[in-house]
Motif scaffolding. Sequence first.
Motif, mmCIF file in Angstrom:
data_model
loop_
_atom_site.group_PDB
_atom_site.id
_atom_site.type_symbol
_atom_site.label_atom_id
_atom_site.label_comp_id
_atom_site.label_asym_id
_atom_site.label_seq_id
_atom_site.Cartn_x
_atom_site.Cartn_y
_atom_site.Cartn_z
ATOM 1 N N GLU A 42 8.603 -3.168 -12.861
ATOM 2 C CA GLU A 42 7.960 -2.895 -11.616
ATOM 3 C C GLU A 42 8.270 -1.352 -11.360
ATOM 4 O O GLU A 42 7.129 -0.784 -10.730
ATOM 5 N N LEU A 72 0.648 -4.554 -6.576
ATOM 6 C CA LEU A 72 1.348 -5.170 -7.892
ATOM 7 C C LEU A 72 0.760 -6.466 -8.096
ATOM 8 O O LEU A 72 0.738 -6.837 -9.463
ATOM 9 N N SER A 104 1.342 -2.107 -1.403
ATOM 10 C CA SER A 104 2.141 -2.029 -2.580
ATOM 11 C C SER A 104 2.352 -3.584 -3.243
ATOM 12 O O SER A 104 1.772 -3.663 -4.382
ATOM 13 N N ARG A 151 4.861 0.475 -10.324
ATOM 14 C CA ARG A 151 4.781 1.283 -9.264
ATOM 15 C C ARG A 151 4.064 2.865 -9.554
ATOM 16 O O ARG A 151 3.499 3.274 -8.581
#
Length: 108
Positions: free
Chosen positions: A42, A25, A21, A46
């Motif tokens: 965020e 990101l 992740s 996600r």
Amino acid sequence: MSHGGFDHWFFDLDGTLIDSSAGILACLRFALTTLGRKIPDEAHLRGWIGPPLRTSLAPSLDHDAALIEQAVQLYLHHMDEAGWRNYRIFDGIEDALRELHANGARLC
């Protein structure tokens, strides 16, 4: 560790053995920043992990196919250069795999 009588163990890499992740990101942020676009928070970003990248990027890029493709290429370039370095192996996975292998399991 017993391997449950199974000779072969098949593992998915992403989300099973590694947490990717942070790398994903970072690459999303890079692509959007390079294109001069606002970075969603965020929690929103996600939600882009998992679905097809082009689908996730589309609303932020006005559904412009050429811009979406440019963002994907920026994302992939950044992933090749640096994004993958942000991956981490989940705690305990390395030991579990070593033990399964030591006990005769074939890991795939």
